[in-house]
Design a protein around this motif. Sequence first.
Motif, PDB file in Angstrom:
ATOM      1  N   UNK A 230       0.804  -1.216   0.000  1.00 41.39           N
ATOM      2  CA  UNK A 230       0.000   0.000   0.000  1.00 41.39           C
ATOM      3  C   UNK A 230       0.833   1.260   0.000  1.00 41.39           C
ATOM      4  N   UNK A 231       2.071   1.156   0.474  1.00 38.05           N
ATOM      5  CA  UNK A 231       3.072   2.214   0.344  1.00 38.05           C
ATOM      6  C   UNK A 231       4.383   1.552  -0.075  1.00 38.05           C
ATOM      7  N   UNK A 232       5.295   2.335  -0.615  1.00 38.98           N
ATOM      8  CA  UNK A 232       6.608   1.798  -0.959  1.00 38.98           C
ATOM      9  C   UNK A 232       7.312   1.390   0.339  1.00 38.98           C
ATOM     10  N   UNK A 233       7.632   0.093   0.504  1.00 34.53           N
ATOM     11  CA  UNK A 233       8.218  -0.348   1.776  1.00 34.53           C
ATOM     12  C   UNK A 233       9.574   0.275   2.073  1.00 34.53           C
ATOM     13  N   UNK A 234      10.262   0.775   1.050  1.00 35.16           N
ATOM     14  CA  UNK A 234      11.588   1.375   1.265  1.00 35.16           C
ATOM     15  C   UNK A 234      11.500   2.851   1.626  1.00 35.16           C
ATOM     16  N   UNK A 235      10.536   3.570   1.025  1.00 33.43           N
ATOM     17  CA  UNK A 235      10.463   5.022   1.212  1.00 33.43           C
ATOM     18  C   UNK A 235       9.206   5.492   1.928  1.00 33.43           C
ATOM     19  N   UNK A 236       8.179   4.642   2.004  1.00 31.24           N
ATOM     20  CA  UNK A 236       6.921   5.040   2.628  1.00 31.24           C
ATOM     21  C   UNK A 236       6.019   5.865   1.737  1.00 31.24           C
ATOM     22  N   UNK A 237       6.385   6.049   0.464  1.00 34.04           N
ATOM     23  CA  UNK A 237       5.579   6.850  -0.462  1.00 34.04           C
ATOM     24  C   UNK A 237       4.254   6.160  -0.762  1.00 34.04           C
ATOM     25  N   UNK A 238       3.177   6.950  -0.851  1.00 36.22           N
ATOM     26  CA  UNK A 238       1.849   6.423  -1.139  1.00 36.22           C
ATOM     27  C   UNK A 238       1.710   6.074  -2.615  1.00 36.22           C
ATOM     28  N   UNK A 239       0.657   5.313  -2.926  1.00 37.13           N
ATOM     29  CA  UNK A 239       0.369   4.924  -4.305  1.00 37.13           C
ATOM     30  C   UNK A 239      -0.297   6.082  -5.035  1.00 37.13           C
ATOM     31  N   UNK A 240       0.255   6.467  -6.178  1.00 37.38           N
ATOM     32  CA  UNK A 240      -0.374   7.476  -7.018  1.00 37.38           C
ATOM     33  C   UNK A 240      -1.288   6.865  -8.059  1.00 37.38           C
ATOM     34  N   UNK A 241      -0.934   5.659  -8.508  1.00 35.61           N
ATOM     35  CA  UNK A 241      -1.740   4.968  -9.505  1.00 35.61           C
ATOM     36  C   UNK A 241      -1.520   3.469  -9.364  1.00 35.61           C
ATOM     37  N   UNK A 242      -2.594   2.709  -9.482  1.00 31.53           N
ATOM     38  CA  UNK A 242      -2.508   1.246  -9.465  1.00 31.53           C
ATOM     39  C   UNK A 242      -3.280   0.708 -10.664  1.00 31.53           C
ATOM     40  N   UNK A 243      -2.625  -0.128 -11.446  1.00 28.10           N
ATOM     41  CA  UNK A 243      -3.258  -0.746 -12.597  1.00 28.10           C
ATOM     42  C   UNK A 243      -3.154  -2.266 -12.484  1.00 28.10           C
ATOM     43  N   UNK A 244      -4.234  -2.946 -12.851  1.00 29.95           N
ATOM     44  CA  UNK A 244      -4.284  -4.406 -12.788  1.00 29.95           C
ATOM     45  C   UNK A 244      -4.973  -4.938 -14.042  1.00 29.95           C
ATOM     46  N   UNK A 245      -4.513  -6.061 -14.516  1.00 29.99           N
ATOM     47  CA  UNK A 245      -5.205  -6.764 -15.599  1.00 29.99           C
ATOM     48  C   UNK A 245      -4.957  -8.245 -15.435  1.00 29.99           C
ATOM     49  N   UNK A 246      -5.775  -9.050 -16.089  1.00 31.15           N
ATOM     50  CA  UNK A 246      -5.594 -10.489 -15.950  1.00 31.15           C
ATOM     51  C   UNK A 246      -6.552 -11.273 -16.808  1.00 31.15           C
ATOM     52  N   UNK A 247      -6.309 -12.584 -16.837  1.00 31.41           N
ATOM     53  CA  UNK A 247      -7.154 -13.518 -17.581  1.00 31.41           C
ATOM     54  C   UNK A 247      -7.147 -14.849 -16.845  1.00 31.41           C
ATOM     55  N   UNK A 248      -8.245 -15.560 -16.938  1.00 33.47           N
ATOM     56  CA  UNK A 248      -8.331 -16.848 -16.263  1.00 33.47           C
ATOM     57  C   UNK A 248      -9.371 -17.729 -16.902  1.00 33.47           C
ATOM     58  N   UNK A 249      -9.374 -18.978 -16.478  1.00 34.19           N
ATOM     59  CA  UNK A 249     -10.350 -19.912 -17.004  1.00 34.19           C
ATOM     60  C   UNK A 249     -10.427 -21.153 -16.142  1.00 34.19           C
ATOM     61  N   UNK A 250     -11.513 -21.902 -16.308  1.00 34.47           N
ATOM     62  CA  UNK A 250     -11.681 -23.166 -15.597  1.00 34.47           C
ATOM     63  C   UNK A 250     -12.362 -24.169 -16.522  1.00 34.47           C
ATOM     64  N   UNK A 251     -12.098 -25.441 -16.229  1.00 35.82           N
ATOM     65  CA  UNK A 251     -12.722 -26.525 -16.992  1.00 35.82           C
ATOM     66  C   UNK A 251     -13.183 -27.587 -16.006  1.00 35.82           C
ATOM     67  N   UNK A 252     -14.451 -27.951 -16.087  1.00 39.45           N
ATOM     68  CA  UNK A 252     -15.019 -28.965 -15.203  1.00 39.45           C
ATOM     69  C   UNK A 252     -15.034 -30.312 -15.907  1.00 39.45           C
ATOM     70  N   UNK A 253     -14.441 -31.288 -15.258  1.00 47.43           N
ATOM     71  CA  UNK A 253     -14.405 -32.655 -15.772  1.00 47.43           C
ATOM     72  C   UNK A 253     -15.106 -33.540 -14.756  1.00 47.43           C
ATOM     73  N   UNK A 254     -16.414 -33.705 -14.947  1.00 49.15           N
ATOM     74  CA  UNK A 254     -17.201 -34.387 -13.938  1.00 49.15           C
ATOM     75  C   UNK A 254     -17.255 -33.542 -12.676  1.00 49.15           C
TER      76      UNK A 254
END
Length: 371
Positions: A230-254
Amino acid sequence: MKRYLLLSCVSAVIAGPACAQSSVTLYGLISEGLMYTNNAGGEKQLQMASGIQQGSRFGLIGSEDLGGGTRAIFTLENGFSITNGTLGQGGRLFGRQAFVGVANDRFGQLTFGRQYDTMSQTLGGFEGAQQFATYGPPIGDNDNLFPTFRLNNNAQYQSPTISGLKFLTSYSFSNKAGGFADNSDFNAGLTYANGPVNLGIAYHSLLSPNDAGNSGGAVSGDYGFTSPFGTNPATGAAVGKQQMYGAGGSYALGQMKFSLLYTHTRFDYLDHSSLGLSNYEATVTDYLSPTVLIGLGYIYTDGRYEPTGKSPKWHQVETGVDWFLSKRTDLFLVGIYQKAAGDAQFAQIYDNSPSSSRQQFSASIGIRHKF
């Protein structure tokens, strides 16, 4: 037990009486257990913990038929600790969800209020922590799929499902005069379901989350909970911007289900440093019988700080069993092991204090009841 309130109106005063049908459902979930951690700040810890296998909650879901396939809808959902009775989500009355809107079978759903982001709705089901593994998201829940924080001032649209496809998107307003983007949020996701196959892809962007100068913005109070990022562990600076992306999937076999998930999170701190974290996750669950579910999962997190070039890494293995005594009550036992590698100096399983070493183990046993 679910309770239903059915309201009807009949007018005997005017001709051609109108009648609207409404329903309100009361629901809830209580989860409580014991959690042992072998190294929490250098000490062994045994604690009674609330919400281990899903957060304890109660809520109301309402719907009113407006005609023509359109409904007015609302959800009010409270989070609380069964251990001591206190409110969750920073003391909010309805901290988990609080929204109202309209839904139409043909055009989709539009809601306004405090809501889950669409990335967690799109990809969270592929995560082992949501399938069986209690406090088992990637370190710090850095992609918020668990999800640790919700979105205030949120306008969200969900399309109807067409040929297995569903689109979700939302925007959370800053609500700050002269600072439209300050502590705002945008996210979107796309899901596909066809028989045993489920797929999802999503993106999430936060600007100045948890900004101390705008506590009325999109993300406030519950951001960075037990997270080392949530802050830079080395400097203590706060987050100015956070970006996230991702992909996922599942398959049911019985009765067996295989899930794969990839997410990437980038923290840009106010001191112009940054951290990128890539999470690779594989999960398998299987019903040994109609009442016994077992699960096994593995997460590899690969990070890189800039401009230092340091590369922290974490390995996490989780295994568990869930025994369903009925449709509403189950017992669970879950073990999680995390090991830091590379430039990472400590392990920290979700909702635990950092270890004084590069390893940490946590085991949970408990009961969950739904009503």
